[in-house]
Structure formats: C-alpha cells, structure tokens
Write a protein that holds these residues in place. Structure first.
Motif, PDB file in Angstrom:
ATOM      1  N   ILE A   6     -99.365  31.542  40.189  1.00 25.45           N
ATOM      2  CA  ILE A   6     -99.029  32.816  39.542  1.00 25.45           C
ATOM      3  C   ILE A   6     -99.306  33.949  40.528  1.00 25.45           C
ATOM      4  CG2 ILE A   6     -99.564  34.406  37.643  1.00 25.45           C
ATOM      5  CD1 ILE A   6    -100.547  31.980  36.051  1.00 25.45           C
ATOM      6  N   ARG A   7     -98.346  34.860  40.671  1.00 25.81           N
ATOM      7  CA  ARG A   7     -98.565  36.073  41.466  1.00 25.81           C
ATOM      8  C   ARG A   7     -98.347  37.287  40.581  1.00 25.81           C
ATOM      9  NH1 ARG A   7     -96.131  38.150  45.806  1.00 25.81           N
ATOM     10  NH2 ARG A   7     -94.111  37.192  45.402  1.00 25.81           N
ATOM     11  N   LEU A   8     -99.352  38.124  40.516  1.00 28.66           N
ATOM     12  CA  LEU A   8     -99.274  39.382  39.775  1.00 28.66           C
ATOM     13  C   LEU A   8     -99.193  40.510  40.791  1.00 28.66           C
ATOM     14  CD1 LEU A   8    -102.211  38.609  37.299  1.00 28.66           C
ATOM     15  CD2 LEU A   8     -99.771  38.182  36.923  1.00 28.66           C
ATOM     16  N   VAL A   9     -98.150  41.301  40.710  1.00 27.49           N
ATOM     17  CA  VAL A   9     -97.913  42.347  41.709  1.00 27.49           C
ATOM     18  C   VAL A   9     -97.857  43.704  41.016  1.00 27.49           C
ATOM     19  CG1 VAL A   9     -96.415  43.143  43.577  1.00 27.49           C
ATOM     20  CG2 VAL A   9     -96.599  40.693  43.092  1.00 27.49           C
ATOM     21  N   GLY A  10     -98.934  44.483  41.164  1.00 23.67           N
ATOM     22  CA  GLY A  10     -98.967  45.849  40.647  1.00 23.67           C
ATOM     23  C   GLY A  10     -98.702  45.964  39.157  1.00 23.67           C
ATOM     24  N   ILE A  11     -99.303  45.078  38.360  1.00 21.89           N
ATOM     25  CA  ILE A  11     -99.012  45.055  36.923  1.00 21.89           C
ATOM     26  C   ILE A  11     -99.666  46.241  36.218  1.00 21.89           C
ATOM     27  CG2 ILE A  11     -99.271  43.748  34.781  1.00 21.89           C
ATOM     28  CD1 ILE A  11     -97.333  42.523  36.793  1.00 21.89           C
ATOM     29  N   GLY A  12     -98.861  46.996  35.520  1.00 17.08           N
ATOM     30  CA  GLY A  12     -99.341  48.086  34.674  1.00 17.08           C
ATOM     31  C   GLY A  12     -98.803  47.931  33.271  1.00 17.08           C
ATOM     32  N   GLY A  43    -108.393  44.838  29.020  1.00 22.44           N
ATOM     33  CA  GLY A  43    -107.013  44.486  29.357  1.00 22.44           C
ATOM     34  C   GLY A  43    -106.775  43.012  29.634  1.00 22.44           C
ATOM     35  N   LYS A  44    -107.795  42.174  29.481  1.00 23.14           N
ATOM     36  CA  LYS A  44    -107.641  40.763  29.858  1.00 23.14           C
ATOM     37  C   LYS A  44    -106.661  40.018  28.953  1.00 23.14           C
ATOM     38  CE  LYS A  44    -112.057  39.626  27.586  1.00 23.14           C
ATOM     39  NZ  LYS A  44    -112.307  40.998  27.067  1.00 23.14           N
ATOM     40  N   THR A  45    -106.730  40.228  27.632  1.00 18.43           N
ATOM     41  CA  THR A  45    -105.789  39.548  26.733  1.00 18.43           C
ATOM     42  C   THR A  45    -104.383  40.104  26.903  1.00 18.43           C
ATOM     43  OG1 THR A  45    -107.490  38.967  25.108  1.00 18.43           O
ATOM     44  CG2 THR A  45    -105.230  39.099  24.315  1.00 18.43           C
ATOM     45  N   THR A  46    -104.262  41.394  27.141  1.00 18.07           N
ATOM     46  CA  THR A  46    -102.948  41.995  27.402  1.00 18.07           C
ATOM     47  C   THR A  46    -102.308  41.344  28.617  1.00 18.07           C
ATOM     48  OG1 THR A  46    -103.627  44.112  26.464  1.00 18.07           O
ATOM     49  CG2 THR A  46    -101.743  44.148  27.946  1.00 18.07           C
ATOM     50  N   LEU A  47    -103.087  41.126  29.674  1.00 16.74           N
ATOM     51  CA  LEU A  47    -102.571  40.485  30.882  1.00 16.74           C
ATOM     52  C   LEU A  47    -102.152  39.048  30.596  1.00 16.74           C
ATOM     53  CD1 LEU A  47    -102.009  40.716  33.889  1.00 16.74           C
ATOM     54  CD2 LEU A  47    -104.399  40.132  34.333  1.00 16.74           C
ATOM     55  N   LEU A  48    -102.949  38.325  29.818  1.00 17.35           N
ATOM     56  CA  LEU A  48    -102.606  36.945  29.467  1.00 17.35           C
ATOM     57  C   LEU A  48    -101.294  36.897  28.688  1.00 17.35           C
ATOM     58  CD1 LEU A  48    -104.189  34.150  29.807  1.00 17.35           C
ATOM     59  CD2 LEU A  48    -104.583  34.331  27.354  1.00 17.35           C
ATOM     60  N   ARG A  49    -101.117  37.808  27.755  1.00 16.79           N
ATOM     61  CA  ARG A  49     -99.894  37.851  26.942  1.00 16.79           C
ATOM     62  C   ARG A  49     -98.666  38.176  27.795  1.00 16.79           C
ATOM     63  NH1 ARG A  49     -99.873  38.049  21.553  1.00 16.79           N
ATOM     64  NH2 ARG A  49     -98.081  39.473  21.573  1.00 16.79           N
ATOM     65  N   MET A  50     -98.847  38.958  28.849  1.00 18.11           N
ATOM     66  CA  MET A  50     -97.718  39.256  29.728  1.00 18.11           C
ATOM     67  C   MET A  50     -97.361  38.061  30.601  1.00 18.11           C
ATOM     68  SD  MET A  50     -97.893  43.274  30.750  1.00 18.11           S
ATOM     69  CE  MET A  50     -99.571  43.282  31.344  1.00 18.11           C
ATOM     70  N   ILE A  51     -98.353  37.290  31.016  1.00 14.52           N
ATOM     71  CA  ILE A  51     -98.058  36.057  31.746  1.00 14.52           C
ATOM     72  C   ILE A  51     -97.277  35.102  30.846  1.00 14.52           C
ATOM     73  CG2 ILE A  51     -99.061  34.028  32.861  1.00 14.52           C
ATOM     74  CD1 ILE A  51    -101.433  35.825  33.688  1.00 14.52           C
ATOM     75  N   ALA A  52     -97.671  35.056  29.560  1.00 17.55           N
ATOM     76  CA  ALA A  52     -96.990  34.186  28.597  1.00 17.55           C
ATOM     77  C   ALA A  52     -95.594  34.684  28.239  1.00 17.55           C
ATOM     78  CB  ALA A  52     -97.828  34.066  27.329  1.00 17.55           C
ATOM     79  N   GLY A  53     -95.341  35.985  28.426  1.00 18.26           N
ATOM     80  CA  GLY A  53     -94.035  36.548  28.088  1.00 18.26           C
ATOM     81  C   GLY A  53     -93.969  37.203  26.725  1.00 18.26           C
ATOM     82  N   PHE A  54     -95.101  37.293  26.015  1.00 13.14           N
ATOM     83  CA  PHE A  54     -95.104  37.936  24.704  1.00 13.14           C
ATOM     84  C   PHE A  54     -95.026  39.463  24.824  1.00 13.14           C
ATOM     85  CE2 PHE A  54     -97.627  33.972  23.744  1.00 13.14           C
ATOM     86  CZ  PHE A  54     -96.590  33.328  23.104  1.00 13.14           C
ATOM     87  N   ASP A  70     -89.216  38.247  35.218  1.00 14.09           N
ATOM     88  CA  ASP A  70     -88.589  39.439  34.657  1.00 14.09           C
ATOM     89  C   ASP A  70     -87.480  39.041  33.684  1.00 14.09           C
ATOM     90  OD1 ASP A  70     -87.923  42.094  34.204  1.00 14.09           O
ATOM     91  OD2 ASP A  70     -86.628  42.239  35.955  1.00 14.09           O
ATOM     92  N   GLY A  71     -87.660  39.376  32.415  1.00 15.52           N
ATOM     93  CA  GLY A  71     -86.662  39.076  31.392  1.00 15.52           C
ATOM     94  C   GLY A  71     -86.668  37.647  30.885  1.00 15.52           C
ATOM     95  N   VAL A  72     -87.585  36.796  31.374  1.00 14.32           N
ATOM     96  CA  VAL A  72     -87.634  35.397  30.926  1.00 14.32           C
ATOM     97  C   VAL A  72     -88.467  35.314  29.646  1.00 14.32           C
ATOM     98  CG1 VAL A  72     -88.309  33.038  31.529  1.00 14.32           C
ATOM     99  CG2 VAL A  72     -87.442  34.586  33.315  1.00 14.32           C
ATOM    100  N   PRO A  73     -87.911  34.816  28.551  1.00 14.75           N
ATOM    101  CA  PRO A  73     -88.651  34.759  27.282  1.00 14.75           C
ATOM    102  C   PRO A  73     -89.757  33.710  27.333  1.00 14.75           C
ATOM    103  CG  PRO A  73     -86.541  33.656  27.054  1.00 14.75           C
ATOM    104  CD  PRO A  73     -86.539  34.302  28.407  1.00 14.75           C
ATOM    105  N   PRO A  74     -90.716  33.775  26.399  1.00 19.97           N
ATOM    106  CA  PRO A  74     -91.853  32.839  26.415  1.00 19.97           C
ATOM    107  C   PRO A  74     -91.443  31.370  26.412  1.00 19.97           C
ATOM    108  CG  PRO A  74     -92.283  34.634  24.883  1.00 19.97           C
ATOM    109  CD  PRO A  74     -90.867  34.803  25.343  1.00 19.97           C
ATOM    110  N   ASN A  75     -90.423  31.016  25.631  1.00 18.36           N
ATOM    111  CA  ASN A  75     -90.045  29.608  25.512  1.00 18.36           C
ATOM    112  C   ASN A  75     -89.327  29.073  26.742  1.00 18.36           C
ATOM    113  OD1 ASN A  75     -87.778  31.253  24.842  1.00 18.36           O
ATOM    114  ND2 ASN A  75     -86.784  29.505  23.864  1.00 18.36           N
TER     115      ASN A  75
END
Length: 362
Positions: A6-12, A43-54, A70-75
C-alpha cells in the motif's frame, strides 16, 4: 526490504471545515503487520476506511499492489475488512456466515464447503459450522469475522479495533492468535488501535497519528526507545521529562545540564529533533533508572532524592522519587527479586542512570 503493498501519497480528508487527515504519506509493506495508533479522533479509522474504499480522499492518492485506487469501489479492491462490531449476520449459522462472500461469487457448493472447513480450522473454529451466531462468545464471533474476511483471499486485511470489546484475558489471547494467524497466511494486515501496548505487542511497524498527521512511523522498538518528540514519548508507555539546558555541542553530540541529573553527554542519535530548541526536555523511561541499595556502589552517574510514593505490583515496584535539584518527581520501576527491599515513602534514595538512556526531545 519487501515491496510496498500500500502506498499513501499526500492523503487529506476534509469534512466541511474539519480536517480529519492532513497530508498523510506512508508505505505499508507486503506481508507486514502494520498498525495505525493514536487517540480518538486522530484520523486512523478514517484512513482505514479510505484504504477500503468506503470513503474517498479529498486530496492525495492511494495505491494497492502498485495500482491506483482512484474511483475503484470497495468490492473491486484486493482488501477485506473486519469491523469493530464484527458485523456477523444474526440469522445465519457459522458456516453460512463464513460462506457468504463465496456464495455471492456463485462458487460451486462443494468448493465452498471445503474452503469453509479449511478457513474455520485456520482460525480455531473447526466443528462450529452449525453453531448459531447468537450462541457464540465474543472471541468466537471475532474468529468468525476473521474467517469470513480471509476466505476471500484478500491481499490486504483491514482491522478496525477488532479486540476492543473483549475482556483483558481474552484480548491478550487473541492478540497472540491474530499475530500467529497473520504470519501463517502471509498477507498484509492493517490494524487500527488506540491501545499502545497492543500495537507494540503485535506490529512490525506502527504509524502514530495525532491531529490527522503522522507524528512518527517506526518499529515498536524504535518508537519506544527513540520517540521523535515529547508527544510520542508520553503516548507510547511512560516517560519522565526533566528540563535540560544546552551547554555545548561536540562532534557527534551535545552536552546538556539536566535538572536533578547534572551534566550529561548525549549523542545525536539520542536527540532526534536536535538541541536548538529553547525548551529542551530530557526524556528517560522508568526502567532506565535504578535504585542503588549498596552504599559502597561507586557508580559515576547517580542522583540523590527521596521516595515520595511506592506502588507494589508483585513482580514490579514503581516508585515516585523527588530528585534533589529537580522541580518534579520521576517514576522509577524496579523488578522485585529475592532479598531486594521495598522502600517506604520518606526513605532516602540513590538513583543510578546512564547517559545512553537519556533522550533530548522537543
């Protein structure tokens, strides 16, 4: 070094005027047990939810296994998630709960049955296939949730404080089991917790978050031994802080005057933020201070003081010591061994320390 899964780049992430995450960048390695640690609201759960796509990031980019999400749904992401409340279907038995995802993929019944049995055995739930959900204990529900997530063979398993609802004994047992399970399946685990001890026990590396930013990303040993600043130091375990004044700089380090300890030579490795701040602090862990019971001990580095409080915990005793020349007490921990006395409040104390145990923090 393993490749980045996983690479997180400048996530806001902004919710109106509220900034939940502010420029988070990190790499999470393949087959790593990685923890997001911090207080509530960091912000830890928010970050987890963004990795998941929620949730989608307001700024920045998330890559999983080298591909932009980018634009890929959770499933459609190679991830699965275990929620804090486990989200077990109450109307289904154990086998049907675990098989749910495979049935949604319309796999053959015989194949599903075999995978369910294999996965339940992996999480220690073999023989529970027909047990109803309402008849499961908290630990069993957690195992079923893990099995339901793992049976889909994700590349990344996301866990949102899955142990927080368990009692202490079961929680410690599940920490060990979860770590062993991660090593057995060999996939990347991203684990959210606010429990420092839990993160230190289970993780290969930990990202400590405060106010939507990564304060430090390091191994458990480095986080504990060399926190980047005072806030990390006091959040990870217990740390004493004493005022320090810079006296001089020498090749490879600094000489400082620490209240209660006197002059200390500190290497640059022990000063992660340098020594230029106007309000330097010397940080030292309780176990790095030692009571000297032998009056003939000629240790060079020691301080005198008085015991203010004593807490006997069986294997350990914690002391609050008022050091001569210091404006505050320090906490000191000693392992109880045969014949070692327990000092009562009001007793004079001689405290030994080493320069290598002192950190300069801002």
């Amino acid at each position: 070094m393993k490749n980045a899964m996983i690479r997180l780049v400048g996530i806001g992430k902004h919710f109106g005027e509220i900034v939940a995450l502010d420029g988070v960048s990190a790499e999470i390695r393949e087959s790593e047990f990685f923890s997001l640690l911090g207080p509530s609201g960091c912000g830890k759960t928010t970050l987890l939810r963004m990795i998941a796509g929620f949730d989608e990031p307001s700024t920045g980019e998330i890559y999983i296994d080298g591909k932009s999400m980018d634009g890929v749904p959770p499933n459609r992401r190679p991830t699965n998630m275990v929620f804090q409340n486990y989200a077990i279907f109450p109307h289904l038995n154990v086998a049907d709960n675990v098989a749910y995802g495979l049935r949604a993929q319309r796999q053959a019944k015989d194949e599903i049955r075999g995978q369910v049995s294999e996965t339940l055995e992996m999480v220690g739930m073999a023989g529970f296939e027909n047990r109803q959900s309402h008849a499961l204990s908290g630990g069993q529900r957690q195992r079923v949730a893990l099995a339901r997530a793992l049976i889909l063979k994700p590349k990344v398993l996301l866990l949102d404080e899955p142990l927080s609802a368990l009692d202490r004994q079961l929680r410690e047992q599940m920490q060990t089991e979860l770590r062993h399970l991660q090593r057995a399946v060999g996939i990347t685990f991203v684990f959210v917790t606010h429990d420092q001890e839990e993160a230190l026990t289970m993780s290969d590396r930990i990202a400590v978050l405060f106010d939507g930013k990564v304060a430090q990303l390091d191994s458990p040993i480095e986080l504990y031994r060399r926190p980047a600043n005072k806030r990390v130091g006091e959040f990870i375990g217990v740390m004493n802080f004493l005022r320090a004044n810079l006296i001089s700089e020498f090749p490879g380090g600094y000489e400082v005057d620490v209240e209660g300890l006197g002059r200390v030579a500190v290497s640059m490795r022990q000063a992660p933020g340098g020594a230029s701040a106007s309000r330097l602090l010397a940080g030292i862990r309780p176990e790095m201070l030692t009571l000297v019971f032998d009056d003939a001990d000629s240790s060079e580095n020691y301080a005198k003081g008085e015991v203010v409080d004593t807490q006997y915990l069986g294997d350990m005793t914690y002391y609050e010591i008022a050091l001569d020349g210091a404006g505050k007490t320090v906490t000191l921990s000693m392992r109880n061994t045969a014949g070692r006395p327990i000092l009562a409040p009001g007793t004079g104390a001689k405290v030994r320390w080493t320069p290598e145990s002192v950190l300069l923090l801002n």
